[in-house]
Design an enzyme around this catalytic site. Structure first.
Site, PDB file in Angstrom:
ATOM      1  N   VAL A   1      10.265  -2.156  31.095  1.00  0.00           N
ATOM      2  CA  VAL A   1      11.287  -1.544  30.247  1.00  0.00           C
ATOM      3  C   VAL A   1      10.730  -0.277  29.595  1.00  0.00           C
ATOM      4  CG1 VAL A   1      12.709  -1.897  28.177  1.00  0.00           C
ATOM      5  CG2 VAL A   1      12.385  -3.785  29.796  1.00  0.00           C
TER       6      VAL A   1
ATOM      7  N   ASP B   1      21.631   1.316  31.946  1.00  0.00           N
ATOM      8  CA  ASP B   1      22.453   2.408  32.469  1.00  0.00           C
ATOM      9  C   ASP B   1      23.666   1.843  33.207  1.00  0.00           C
ATOM     10  OD1 ASP B   1      20.354   4.354  31.729  1.00  0.00           O
ATOM     11  OD2 ASP B   1      19.226   3.287  33.267  1.00  0.00           O
TER      12      ASP B   1
ATOM     13  N   HIS C   1      15.325   6.093  35.804  1.00  0.00           N
ATOM     14  CA  HIS C   1      15.892   5.842  34.479  1.00  0.00           C
ATOM     15  C   HIS C   1      15.557   7.046  33.603  1.00  0.00           C
ATOM     16  CE1 HIS C   1      16.992   4.218  30.640  1.00  0.00           C
ATOM     17  NE2 HIS C   1      15.772   4.430  30.193  1.00  0.00           N
TER      18      HIS C   1
HETATM   19  P1  NAI Z   1       8.959   0.331  19.461  1.00  0.00           P
HETATM   20  O1  NAI Z   1       8.102   1.508  19.209  1.00  0.00           O
HETATM   21  O2  NAI Z   1       9.824  -0.221  18.392  1.00  0.00           O
HETATM   22  O3  NAI Z   1       8.043  -0.874  19.961  1.00  0.00           O
HETATM   23  C1  NAI Z   1       7.040  -0.720  20.932  1.00  0.00           C
HETATM   24  C2  NAI Z   1       5.987  -1.753  20.633  1.00  0.00           C
HETATM   25  O4  NAI Z   1       5.039  -1.708  21.699  1.00  0.00           O
HETATM   26  C3  NAI Z   1       5.217  -1.503  19.335  1.00  0.00           C
HETATM   27  O5  NAI Z   1       5.256  -2.667  18.524  1.00  0.00           O
HETATM   28  C4  NAI Z   1       3.801  -1.181  19.814  1.00  0.00           C
HETATM   29  O6  NAI Z   1       2.818  -1.667  18.914  1.00  0.00           O
HETATM   30  C5  NAI Z   1       3.774  -1.926  21.133  1.00  0.00           C
HETATM   31  N1  NAI Z   1       2.733  -1.456  22.051  1.00  0.00           N
HETATM   32  C6  NAI Z   1       2.268  -0.209  22.246  1.00  0.00           C
HETATM   33  N2  NAI Z   1       1.271  -0.187  23.124  1.00  0.00           N
HETATM   34  C7  NAI Z   1       1.102  -1.467  23.520  1.00  0.00           C
HETATM   35  C8  NAI Z   1       0.197  -2.092  24.421  1.00  0.00           C
HETATM   36  N3  NAI Z   1      -0.731  -1.391  25.064  1.00  0.00           N
HETATM   37  N4  NAI Z   1       0.297  -3.429  24.591  1.00  0.00           N
HETATM   38  C9  NAI Z   1       1.223  -4.141  23.911  1.00  0.00           C
HETATM   39  N5  NAI Z   1       2.081  -3.607  23.042  1.00  0.00           N
HETATM   40  C10 NAI Z   1       2.035  -2.286  22.860  1.00  0.00           C
HETATM   41  O7  NAI Z   1       9.805   0.701  20.759  1.00  0.00           O
HETATM   42  P2  NAI Z   1      11.133  -0.008  21.329  1.00  0.00           P
HETATM   43  O8  NAI Z   1      12.310   0.613  20.709  1.00  0.00           O
HETATM   44  O9  NAI Z   1      10.959  -1.472  21.253  1.00  0.00           O
HETATM   45  O10 NAI Z   1      11.094   0.493  22.849  1.00  0.00           O
HETATM   46  C11 NAI Z   1      10.070   0.082  23.741  1.00  0.00           C
HETATM   47  C12 NAI Z   1      10.124   0.907  25.007  1.00  0.00           C
HETATM   48  O11 NAI Z   1      11.327   0.673  25.728  1.00  0.00           O
HETATM   49  C13 NAI Z   1      10.064   2.418  24.795  1.00  0.00           C
HETATM   50  O12 NAI Z   1       9.170   2.962  25.766  1.00  0.00           O
HETATM   51  C14 NAI Z   1      11.466   2.868  25.084  1.00  0.00           C
HETATM   52  O13 NAI Z   1      11.499   4.208  25.526  1.00  0.00           O
HETATM   53  C15 NAI Z   1      11.837   1.908  26.180  1.00  0.00           C
HETATM   54  N6  NAI Z   1      13.279   1.785  26.443  1.00  0.00           N
HETATM   55  C16 NAI Z   1      13.681   1.644  27.747  1.00  0.00           C
HETATM   56  C17 NAI Z   1      15.000   1.495  28.080  1.00  0.00           C
HETATM   57  C18 NAI Z   1      15.434   1.363  29.512  1.00  0.00           C
HETATM   58  O14 NAI Z   1      16.637   1.355  29.737  1.00  0.00           O
HETATM   59  N7  NAI Z   1      14.556   1.250  30.502  1.00  0.00           N
HETATM   60  C19 NAI Z   1      16.032   1.490  27.027  1.00  0.00           C
HETATM   61  C20 NAI Z   1      15.515   1.592  25.687  1.00  0.00           C
HETATM   62  C21 NAI Z   1      14.172   1.744  25.415  1.00  0.00           C
END
Ligand code: NAI
Length: 328
Positions: free
Chosen positions: A129, A159, A187
């Site tokens: 994701v 999407d 994406h």
């Molecule tokens: P967020 O910033 O709230 O949470 C991300 C979490 O990942 C944080 O708690 C961080 O500490 C943790 N993290 C960072 N590096 C890590 C690692 N090496 N190992 C384990 N945990 C780690 O972000 P959110 O809103 O939860 O989004 C997460 C990701 O999903 C983002 O990259 C965002 O762009 C992506 N995304 C993808 C979508 C899709 O349709 N494919 C849709 C929406 C978001």
């Protein structure tokens, strides 16, 4: 009682994690008869926040939740994983070039791919994701040579769901009566939501809409730029809808697509539709028995072809970039 399925979630303390874990634990990921054990992976500074979420999960007393483990070590968190949801990623920050972004994420997805390779269960299914999702999945997959390549997928279901909703609004037909919509490619803003094979209430969607201007100037950009519109409106990126799409992606992969319908998943290309082999690109797929198949032999018209090609070209560029960085 059935043996619990191990579900590893990375980025468990993030916003998507917060919207996702409770639905996994309540049975929406794998169904009401399958107990789950959650394995949460976070970076060390976020372990406390992950603990807090685990306390709340405890407080829900979910009958299907067989346990929660929390770790900052990929080797521990992916041990025995049957389903791996790779949500945590390095976001793009101001002034960051694409190369920096890919490199930072390589530092996350390469070791996680290796940990999946060395420790996950034989039947592991992986959904990436965290963005850039397709290329992060490619990096993880190349670090996991012992895992069948097709188990590495990336999420375009959000999407897909966004496109369903927009098409429903335009036609006045409920989403439950829309079938065979497709998201092609990456994406990213280049993705191509395709309604030419879709049906609304049994009629061809493109014919029912009969409005190519709407398609080109409204529908496609609205779907492709929806993530930015949510940030603008909410002041934070889509979380609950992203978590919902992750649930849908895995649920469909495990439980199958309905007869006569398909879904969209980014999966390693087998060369179908001119997408270079190995690129993790979104396709129309059917699923059955825990496996997916790319829908074959759809006619691609002159409106769709350049749009698919442009998004696939972006994926090929990203692959070149991570190759040059030694990440694959
Ligand atoms: P967020 O910033 O709230 O949470 C991300 C979490 O990942 C944080 O708690 C961080 O500490 C943790 N993290 C960072 N590096 C890590 C690692 N090496 N190992 C384990 N945990 C780690 O972000 P959110 O809103 O939860 O989004 C997460 C990701 O999903 C983002 O990259 C965002 O762009 C992506 N995304 C993808 C979508 C899709 O349709 N494919 C849709 C929406 C978001």
């Amino acid at each position: 009682p059935r043996t619990p399925v191990n579900v590893t979630v990375t980025g468990a303390a993030g916003q998507i994690g917060y919207a996702l874990l409770f639905r996994i634990a309540s049975g929406h990921l794998l169904g009401p008869d399958t107990p789950v054990r959650l394995r949460l992976l976070e970076i060390t500074p976020a372990l406390g926040a992950a603990e807090g979420t685990a306390m709340e999960l405890d407080d829900c007393a979910f009958p299907l939740l067989a346990g929660i483990d929390i770790s900052d070590s990929p080797d521990v968190a992916f041990d025995g994983a049957n389903v791996a949801l790779l949500v945590g990623a390095r976001p793009r920050t101001k002034g960051m070039e694409r190369g920096d972004l890919l490199e930072a994420n390589g530092g996350i997805f390469k070791p996680q791919g290796k940990a999946i390779n060395d420790h996950a269960a034989d039947d592991v299914k992986v959904l990436v994701v965290g963005n850039p999702a397709n290329t992060n999945a490619l990096i993880a997959r190349s670090a996991a040579p012992d895992v069948p390549a097709e188990r590495f997928t990336a999420m375009t279901r959000l999407d897909h769901n966004r496109a369903l909703s927009q098409l429903s609004k335009k036609t006045g037909v409920p989403v439950a009566e829309i079938r065979r919509l497709t998201i092609w490619g990456n994406h990213s803003a280049t993705q191509y939501p395709d309604i030419f094979h879709a049906e609304v209430a049994g009629k061809n969607a493109a014919e029912a809409v009969a409005d190519e201007t709407w398609l080109a100037e409204d529908f496609i950009p609205t779907v492709a730029k929806r993530g930015a519109a949510i940030i603008e409106a909410r002041g934070a990126s889509s979380a609950a809808s992203a978590a919902n799409a992750a649930i849908d992606h895995v649920h469909t992969w495990v439980n199958g697509t309905p007869e006569g319908d398909w879904t969209s998943m980014a999966v390693p290309s087998d060369g179908s539709y001119g997408v270079p082999e190995g690129l993790i690109s979104s396709f129309p797929v059917t699923t059955a028995g825990g496996e997916y198949r790319i829908v074959q032999d759809l006619a691609v018209n002159a409106f769709s072809r350049p749009r698919i090609d442009a998004s696939v070209a972006e994926l090929a560029d990203e692959r070149e970039a991570v190759r040059a960085l030694g990440l694959i």
